[in-house]
Write an enzyme that holds these catalytic residues in place. Structure first.
Site, PDB file in Angstrom:
ATOM      1  N   LYS A 142       0.831  -1.203   0.000  1.00 48.03           N
ATOM      2  CA  LYS A 142       0.000   0.000   0.000  1.00 48.03           C
ATOM      3  C   LYS A 142       0.870   1.259   0.000  1.00 48.03           C
ATOM      4  CE  LYS A 142      -3.953   0.068   2.317  1.00 48.03           C
ATOM      5  NZ  LYS A 142      -4.948  -0.060   3.430  1.00 48.03           N
ATOM      6  N   ILE A 143       0.581   2.132  -0.944  1.00 44.98           N
ATOM      7  CA  ILE A 143       1.292   3.409  -1.075  1.00 44.98           C
ATOM      8  C   ILE A 143       0.253   4.527  -1.100  1.00 44.98           C
ATOM      9  CG2 ILE A 143       2.768   4.810  -2.573  1.00 44.98           C
ATOM     10  CD1 ILE A 143       4.004   2.229  -3.616  1.00 44.98           C
TER      11      ILE A 143
END
Length: 368
Positions: A142-143
């Protein structure tokens, strides 16, 4: 597959049900495996707040913490070991789902350190490290969709790493995310990666939009009429943007090489205002090729009394845009709304991460 009619209807309408929660207790008790068979859950998302809550239950992690303390592990290294172990084990539980859905679902997400949200290079390095540490093909890193996160998304995808883009609030930023996704796949192809192995979702936050805009509407005469309309309209406009981008020639060229479209994921679907139905962000956002990641309370409510009426999103762009036009007319500064939500989102995760580090630090000290 579940026999629950509401969950079955959602799945048949093209909505992948993911659980927005993960803990060692869920894994070791068999609960996560039961959710797959009984509740049609085909993926899991986690975030710093979820892990902070999970690790505050020291009993589930005592043995591992004692082992790490004996090795002289730092707080940061201990947090990395504990969170990647949970995600790795969850990924193994979802491996059959991953294979049976053609590597579309069966995904487990792990977020980069939220303190890096405004640092592109360190986000990229952290994402690569997490990918290697978990070492499972059904991981998604997740970014956050901050301005610094956008080039990081492209660079991480270019390395052949699957990405869950998080903290998306506005349609404009979502458009930037889709552009970053396409650029990442184009670079991945140039780097020799098999595009069929790369997966991505774009996590579009829902309930927080209503929370922020409803608060502002309460201070405006006549604002009551628009209360509770913004979040669903926003998500529906995002879906219209998704349909446009993934019908483009640029996308078709990538699809011809085996690429999978980046699916919209409805996040923050737990209802914050008790005046609203607790399944509204499920019922009103049914559309093909989407993901809805639900807290357990929302999942249970959906199974019990959701009102699934098929696709209520496709073809709603004009009506949804009218909601935003009406909001602007009465003085709602939408650019400010989205800037505040992004800033608060990053800050909340940073705070949770700090709490997580403090909790683990105390557990290590006790173990020693």
């Amino acid at each position: 597959m579940t026999t629950n009619p509401n969950l079955k209807a959602l799945s048949e309408a093209g909505v992948s049900i993911w659980l927005d929660d993960l803990s060692r207790q869920r894994i070791s008790s068999g609960n996560l495996a039961e959710l797959i068979t009984d509740q049609a859950v085909v993926g899991v998302t986690s975030n710093p707040t979820i892990f902070a809550n999970a690790l505050s239950n020291a009993a589930d992690y005592n043995e591992k913490v004692r082992e790490l303390a004996a090795r002289g592990a730092s707080v940061d290294d201990t947090v990395r070991e504990l969170t990647t172990a949970d995600v790795r084990d969850a990924a193994d539980i979802f491996r059959n789902v991953y294979e049976s859905t053609g590597r579309v679902d069966g995904r487990v997400s792990l977020e980069v350190d939220p303190r890096l949200a405004h640092d592109t290079d360190r986000t990229v390095a952290e994402a690569i490290d997490l990918w290697k540490a978990v070492d499972r093909p059904n991981l998604m890193v997740k970014i956050p969709a901050t301005l610094a996160g956008l080039p990081a998304i492209t660079r991480v995808l270019a390395e052949g790493i699957s990405v869950n883009v998080t903290l998306i609030f506005s349609v404009q930023r979502y458009s930037d995310v889709m552009d970053a996704f396409l650029a990442g796949l184009e670079q991945a192809k140039a780097n020799g990666h098999d595009l069929a192995q790369i997966s991505s979702v774009a996590s579009f936050f829902v309930s927080r939009v209503d929370t922020e805009i409803d608060k502002r509407l309460a201070k405006i005469e006549g604002g009551e009429e628009l209360r509770g309309k913004a979040a669903i309209a926003n998500a529906r406009l995002a879906y219209a943007a998704y349909l446009d981008v993934f019908a483009s020639e640029r996308w078709e060229a990538l699809a011809a090489d085996g690429a999978k479209a980046q699916r919209p994921l409805w996040a923050s679907t737990g209802v914050k205002d008790p005046a609203y139905s607790d399944t509204r962000y499920v019922d009103e956002l049914v559309a093909p090729n989407t993901v809805n990641t639900m807290p357990e309370a929302t999942l249970k409510a959906t199974a019990d009394h959701a009102d699934v009426r098929g696709d209520l999103v496709t073809g709603t762009a004009a009506a949804s845009q009218q909601v935003f036009d009406d909001l602007a007319k009465i003085g709602i500064d939408l650019d400010d709304v989205f800037a505040v939500l992004e800033s608060e989102g990053v800050e909340k995760f940073e705070k949770s991460w700090t709490e997580l580090l403090e909790t683990v630090g105390q557990q290590l000290a006790q173990a020693k």
